[in-house]
Write an enzyme that holds these catalytic residues in place. Structure first.
Site, PDB file in Angstrom:
ATOM      1  N   ASN A 175     -13.498 -22.235 -42.942  1.00 57.99           N
ATOM      2  CA  ASN A 175     -13.893 -21.047 -42.185  1.00 57.99           C
ATOM      3  C   ASN A 175     -13.873 -21.399 -40.701  1.00 57.99           C
ATOM      4  O   ASN A 175     -14.838 -21.926 -40.145  1.00 57.99           O
ATOM      5  CB  ASN A 175     -15.281 -20.581 -42.612  1.00 57.99           C
ATOM      6  CG  ASN A 175     -15.279 -20.008 -44.013  1.00 57.99           C
ATOM      7  OD1 ASN A 175     -14.843 -18.890 -44.236  1.00 57.99           O
ATOM      8  ND2 ASN A 175     -15.747 -20.799 -44.973  1.00 57.99           N
ATOM      9  N   GLU A 176     -12.742 -21.120 -40.073  1.00 59.94           N
ATOM     10  CA  GLU A 176     -12.533 -21.471 -38.678  1.00 59.94           C
ATOM     11  C   GLU A 176     -13.293 -20.520 -37.749  1.00 59.94           C
ATOM     12  O   GLU A 176     -13.793 -19.473 -38.191  1.00 59.94           O
ATOM     13  CB  GLU A 176     -11.036 -21.421 -38.363  1.00 59.94           C
ATOM     14  CG  GLU A 176     -10.183 -22.402 -39.165  1.00 59.94           C
ATOM     15  CD  GLU A 176     -10.303 -23.848 -38.677  1.00 59.94           C
ATOM     16  OE1 GLU A 176     -11.250 -24.155 -37.933  1.00 59.94           O
ATOM     17  OE2 GLU A 176      -9.449 -24.671 -39.048  1.00 59.94           O
ATOM     18  N   PRO A 177     -13.411 -20.866 -36.457  1.00 65.10           N
ATOM     19  CA  PRO A 177     -14.042 -19.960 -35.492  1.00 65.10           C
ATOM     20  C   PRO A 177     -13.456 -18.551 -35.594  1.00 65.10           C
ATOM     21  O   PRO A 177     -12.243 -18.364 -35.710  1.00 65.10           O
ATOM     22  CB  PRO A 177     -13.710 -20.613 -34.146  1.00 65.10           C
ATOM     23  CG  PRO A 177     -13.645 -22.068 -34.459  1.00 65.10           C
ATOM     24  CD  PRO A 177     -13.023 -22.146 -35.830  1.00 65.10           C
TER      25      PRO A 177
END
Length: 647
Positions: A175-177
């Protein structure tokens, strides 16, 4: 060591009395351990206790599992508990966080491979209970597949326990920025930094998949219990943001602040930027020992942009140090004591200065000519981390031995090996020699699949590339070939990224060399931020050897100095020997690093820093010199730093 188990955790319940004031900046419960091994064992025991508790109730235990370097020791301890203490996993159902897309199960870089290699192949979990996102699902079916993954978790009763790591972007899972709080399992495009961190495992960033399937934030947050692991100084900055910063999609791990049963399990280095660790005097009453004084005064100088000798009583009082001032002041006395402490760390004579008073120097004057062993985990750490000091020791007449602990063959890319093999083949061909072995190596490299490990011949070629690069560098430094030792420690020679634990054979090889040389000085890599983990294993092997040899008479004259590797430097207050370099020495160190040509232009194991090793080494050394200069000391071009280890 703490182990906490099943029910809702609050900060006050398991922290020592009086710590609430110290942790008032923290929005996530966390426990700090001295090292990652003890921390991992504690987490594994919590998981084991949960499994047993569920067994006693006749229920399944549903675990969310993570990959990467952080949980490896947890899995090792779970395997040990299964094999030695009878822990059964027959009631366990697992759901892994993520998988690269596209990715075949059999690929060495797949998380399916990782989980089976580190855990599932060694325990009695039913195969049908293992759930890992499928990296081969057809693209048009991904949305349906992901919805089904979340539904299966729900149908199993939800996650009882979720194990997490954290990336330097603050991602949990993948879950990236920018990930939304309500996101479920889905396909996601990986951040460039995340792909860069994975580049070593894929033999270059170009081979790292650009997408992955990951559990979403909502899926993770649905777990009844969450434990996040973080080890090493490279994680300190992002941990501070996750624990103390605002909840923001820019740092997805901050969403965990909204979960009522989450604990971050950290080692000392990963916790270093938390307020209570970095500047405890700003949040609570502290006991001022000499090390804390040094840390605080250096911080105060840098915070106020003042030299040590310009600090005033008001500076101390205004910045949480009134008790220190009352106990050890006035400021003049504190400043002089600190100035002298740091000044005495600076020396151009790392082996000791002959015929000079050594009472205020970091090293002994006697014997004038010392026998020295520089241990280098990989075949370039010596010149990257202490090339200037290396040069000083040789030029000042000491008998310098260099010991390369591992072959470093895994860090040679296939295209680099192929280049050398083709050059050798042409030389042999031109001289009408037997090309059988070379042709075999070239054919193997040209046809190598992503899920294949190197053949023995290819590993030998790669090891020889690094061996002769090292000899070129040590000859340049003036060290005789007879004083260059290639230890080829067995733990490293697996042909895969996963290495074996150190064993008696590794320790004996190091002991034999120490017995042979009988050194007055040993230099070793004390850098635990190495993203590949080899430095720590090599250091542990040295420590074990020293423990076994400490009773020997010659060891009473042996001092051990720890340097840091390419990823981190000792903080100023930790430094016990600072060796300045002139501009000419900086250039000589750069040239010594250049001899390691296979590690230039995109080395495979760079960690979070994408600069070449010579660039970050120069930047780090010049930054250390700048910090000394800003504290009021002489203006050096660069400084290499060391901390003494007592055994």
């Amino acid at each position: 060591m703490r182990t906490h188990i099943k029910q809702k955790v609050s900060l006050i319940e398991h922290q020592p009395a009086g710590l609430f004031e110290e942790t008032r900046f923290e929005k996530i419960d966390n426990i700090v351990f001295a090292d990652s091994v003890d921390a991992s064992v504690s987490v594994a025991r919590e998981i084991a206790a949960l499994i047993k508790h569920k067994q006693s109730e006749g229920k399944a235990c549903v675990l969310g599992l993570a990959t990467g370097s952080s949980p490896v020791k947890v899995y090792e301890e779970l395997v040990r508990l299964h094999k030695e203490e009878g822990l059964s996993f027959k009631n366990v159902i697992t759901f892994n966080l993520d998988e690269y897309y596209p990715m075949e199960k059999q690929d060495l870089q797949s998380y399916w491979h990782f989980m089976h290699e580190h855990l599932f192949n060694h325990i009695d979990i039913p195969k049908e209970n293992i759930n890992i996102p499928n990296g081969t699902v057809a693209r048009e079916d991904i949305e349906t597949y992901c919805l089904g993954y979340d539904k299966k978790i729900q149908d199993c009763g939800g996650l009882d326990f979720q194990l997490l790591g954290i990336g330097r972007t603050g991602h949990i899972g993948f879950n990236e920025p920018g990930s939304h709080r309500n996101s479920g399992t889905r396909i996601i495009t990986l951040d460039h930094l995340t792909r860069s961190d994975a580049a070593g495992s894929f033999h270059g960033i170009d081979n790292v998949p650009r997408q992955a399937i990951t559990m979403g934030i909502r899926t993770v947050m649905s777990a009844k219990r969450i434990v996040l692991l973080a080890w090493g100084s490279a994680k300190a900055s992002i941990i501070a943001k996750a624990v103390e910063g605002p909840v923001t999609s820019d740092v997805p791990a901050t969403y965990l602040q909204e979960h009522d049963n989450t604990t971050f399990v950290l080692d000392t280095e990963a916790s270093a930027d938390l307020t209570r660790m970095k500047t405890p005097w700003l949040v609570t009453d502290v006991q001022w020992d000499e090390d804390l004084k040094a840390k605080a005064i250096v911080w105060l100088c840098e915070h106020l942009d003042k030299t040590i000798l310009k600090l005033t009583d008001k500076d101390y009082n205004d910045n949480g140090m009134s008790k220190l001032l009352a106990e050890s002041g006035p400021a003049y006395d504190l400043n002089i004591a600190m100035f002298n402490r740091l000044q005495h760390t600076i020396t151009g004579w790392p082996g000791g200065k002959p015929n000079a008073d050594d009472t205020a120097r970091p090293e002994r004057e006697q014997p004038h000519k010392k026998r020295v062993i520089i241990f280098s985990p990989h075949p370039d750490d010596d010149v990257i981390s202490m090339g200037g000091t290396f040069d000083r020791l040789v030029s000042q007449g000491h008998e310098v031995h260099v010991a390369y602990q591992t072959s470093g063959n895994y860090a040679v890319s296939d295209h680099e090996a192929l280049k050398f093999a083709e050059v050798f083949r042409d030389v042999v061909k031109e001289n009408k020699g037997d090309m059988g072995v070379l042709n075999e190596i070239i054919t193997t490299l040209q046809n190598k699949k992503s899920n294949e490990i190197d053949s023995l011949l290819v590993r030998q070629l790669k090891a020889n590339i690094r061996r002769h690069e090292s000899l070129a560098a040590t000859r340049y430094e003036g060290v005789p070939d007879a004083h260059v030792h290639f230890l080829n420690l067995p733990f490293y020679e697996t042909g895969t990224e996963k290495k074996n634990p150190i064993g008696e054979a590794d320790i004996k090889i190091i002991m034999d060399l120490i017995e042979e040389v009988k050194p007055h000085q040993i230099y070793a890599a004390g850098d635990l931020a190495d993203p590949h983990g080899t430095h720590k294993v090599c250091l542990d092997a040295i420590f074990a050897a020293l423990k076994n040899l400490k009773h020997k008479d010659y060891m009473k004259d042996c001092w051990v100095w720890l340097y840091r590797g390419a990823w981190h430097e000792w903080d100023i207050h930790e430094i016990e020997m600072a060796v300045p370099m002139s501009p000419a020495q900086v250039l000589k160190k750069r040239q010594a690093i250049f001899f390691h040509q296979s590690q230039k232009d995109g080395a495979m194991f760079q960690g979070e820093d994408l600069r070449e090793f010579w660039q970050r080494a120069e930047a780090r050394n010049s930054e250390t010199a700048r910090r000394y200069r800003a504290l009021g000391f002489a203006d050096y071009a660069a400084i290499e730093a060391f901390k003494r280890y007592f055994f």
